[in-house]
Design a protein around this motif. Sequence first.
Motif, short mmCIF file in Angstrom:
data_model
loop_
_atom_site.label_atom_id
_atom_site.label_comp_id
_atom_site.label_asym_id
_atom_site.label_seq_id
_atom_site.Cartn_x
_atom_site.Cartn_y
_atom_site.Cartn_z
N GLU A 164 13.63 -0.33 -10.43
CA GLU A 164 13.49 -0.78 -9.05
C GLU A 164 12.74 0.31 -8.30
N VAL A 165 11.57 -0.03 -7.76
CA VAL A 165 10.68 0.96 -7.15
C VAL A 165 10.55 0.65 -5.67
N LYS A 166 10.88 1.62 -4.82
CA LYS A 166 10.76 1.44 -3.38
C LYS A 166 9.34 1.77 -2.95
N ILE A 167 8.73 0.87 -2.14
CA ILE A 167 7.35 1.08 -1.68
C ILE A 167 7.29 0.91 -0.16
N PRO A 168 6.29 1.54 0.50
CA PRO A 168 6.17 1.39 1.96
C PRO A 168 5.44 0.11 2.33
N THR A 169 5.62 -0.32 3.57
CA THR A 169 4.81 -1.40 4.16
C THR A 169 4.15 -0.82 5.41
N LEU A 170 3.09 -1.44 5.87
CA LEU A 170 2.37 -0.93 7.03
C LEU A 170 3.12 -1.27 8.31
N GLY A 171 3.69 -0.24 8.95
CA GLY A 171 4.37 -0.44 10.22
C GLY A 171 5.72 -1.10 10.12
N GLY A 172 6.26 -1.23 8.91
CA GLY A 172 7.56 -1.88 8.75
C GLY A 172 8.48 -1.09 7.84
N SER A 173 9.61 -1.66 7.52
CA SER A 173 10.58 -1.01 6.64
C SER A 173 10.12 -1.07 5.19
N PRO A 174 10.51 -0.10 4.36
CA PRO A 174 10.16 -0.15 2.94
C PRO A 174 10.78 -1.37 2.27
N VAL A 175 10.18 -1.78 1.16
CA VAL A 175 10.72 -2.87 0.35
C VAL A 175 10.86 -2.38 -1.08
N THR A 176 11.65 -3.08 -1.87
CA THR A 176 11.91 -2.67 -3.25
C THR A 176 11.26 -3.66 -4.23
N LEU A 177 10.45 -3.11 -5.14
CA LEU A 177 9.86 -3.92 -6.21
C LEU A 177 10.79 -3.89 -7.42
N ARG A 178 11.09 -5.03 -7.97
CA ARG A 178 11.87 -5.10 -9.20
C ARG A 178 10.89 -5.25 -10.37
N VAL A 179 10.69 -4.14 -11.07
CA VAL A 179 9.72 -4.10 -12.17
C VAL A 179 10.43 -4.45 -13.47
N PRO A 180 10.09 -5.57 -14.12
CA PRO A 180 10.74 -5.97 -15.37
C PRO A 180 10.39 -5.01 -16.51
N ALA A 181 11.28 -4.92 -17.48
CA ALA A 181 10.99 -4.11 -18.67
C ALA A 181 9.78 -4.68 -19.39
N GLY A 182 8.94 -3.78 -19.88
CA GLY A 182 7.75 -4.21 -20.61
C GLY A 182 6.59 -4.61 -19.71
N THR A 183 6.63 -4.23 -18.44
CA THR A 183 5.53 -4.56 -17.52
C THR A 183 4.27 -3.79 -17.91
N PRO A 184 3.15 -4.46 -18.05
CA PRO A 184 1.91 -3.75 -18.42
C PRO A 184 1.36 -2.94 -17.24
#
Length: 392
Positions: free
Chosen positions: A308-328
Motif C-alpha cells: 500500500e503506497v501513499k501518494i500526494p494529490t494536487l491541493g488535496g489530501s494524500p491517497v493510498t494506492l493498493r499495489v497488487p503482488a506481481g505488478t509490472p
Amino acid sequence: MRPDWAQKDFYAVLGVKKDASADEIKKAYRRLARENHPDSNPGDTTKHDRFKQVAEAYDVVGDPEKRTKYDELRRMVASGGFGGGFGGGFGGGQGINLEDLLRDRAGGAGGGGGGFGDMFGDLFGGGFGGRRGSARPRAAKGQDVESTATISFTDAIDGVTISLRLTSDTACATCSGTGGKPGTKPHVCAQCEGSGFVTGSMGGGFSLNETCPACGGRQLLYDEACPTCHGSGRGASSRTIQARIPAGVKDGQRIRLRGKGGPGQHGGPAGDLYVTVKVSGHRVFGRSGDNLTLDVPVSFDELALGAEVKIPTLGGSPVTLRVPAGTPNGRTFRVRGKGATKADGTKGDLLATVEVQVPAVLDVDARAAVEAYRIAMADKPLRSNLFDQARS
C-alpha cells in the motif's frame, strides 16, 4: 467595403458556381490561397495579385451576411431592378446616383429609411436613404486587444484572477478625439459639405457614397491639427483590469473576454480581450488533457510482494494506492476525480505510474539478500526465450 465590389464577380474569382455551398467556397479559397500565397511564390507579382483577389472574394462570399447583400445588389443591377430599364449591367443611363435610386425604392424622397437603403448601407459605407449633411458617424466596435499571461501550474488547475495592464486605441486625450488643436474652432468640411461622405463613381453612370478622405467622416475640420495625434483624433490609453482565468485552462490556450478590449467609437460596443495563457511546469505533477500525471517511485519488493503506497494529490489530501503482488514496472493506476477541472465542471483523474528505483549503493545486509535472491532464481532465467524468439 468599396463600391467597385458591385462590378466584380467573386464567384468567378474563386472558380465556383453562384449557388455553391459554404464548404465548396471554403475549399476553393484554401486551394487558391495555397497556390498563390506570397510566401510560396516570392517575387511572382502575378500570383501576389491573384492572392489578393482571392482573399477579397472570400471575404465577401465567405461571409453569409455579406454574401446575401452582394448577391441581392448584383441581381437588382443585372435585372434592371432599379427601374428605368437598366438591365444588362451598369452601362445604362447617365448621371444616375445609386443613392437616390435606393432611397426612392425605400419609400420615396421623404421615406424614413429601411428597405434597400438599410440593406446596402453598411455594404458600401453608409449613407443610403439619407440626405447630404444629415449623415452621422457610424458606430464602430472598439479595437480587439491581445495579451499574454503566465500563471502557475496550480493556478491553472484551480483558476485564478490576475491583473493585466493593457494598451489600446482610444480617443486622443489632448483633443478628445476631434483631431483639432485645443482652442481652435472647427469649420464644416468643404469637400463633403459636412456630410462625412463624398460621392464616388462606380462607372456606367452609377455613384455611391464613400467616407470623406479629407475629414475621415468626422464632418468637421480644424485649421490647426492636434499636436499630439496630428489630426487623427486617436491615441493610446493604458489601464489595468482584473481578468478571471477559468479553472482547468491549458498551456497555450487563448481566452476571450468580451467587452474588455478597446472602447467603441460613436457609441459602438467595446472590443474583446484575448489572453494567451502560459502555464509554468510543476516539479511533481504533469498533465495529459484533463488528467494529472504522477511518477511514483517504488521498490522491487513492493511490486513483487504487493504494498500500500501513499501518494500526494494536487491541493488535496494524500491517497493510498493498493499495489497488487506481481505488478509490472510502469503500470499506471487511475485515481478518479483528482485531476484538472473540465469544461463541464467535473474533474479529470490522477494517473499514477509506478517506477522501480534501483539503489546506487547497497549495505551489507541488503547485498546479501539480493545475492540470495539471485541464487534462488538461477534456474529460472528471464531471457531463456529471447534468443529463440529473435531467431524465429
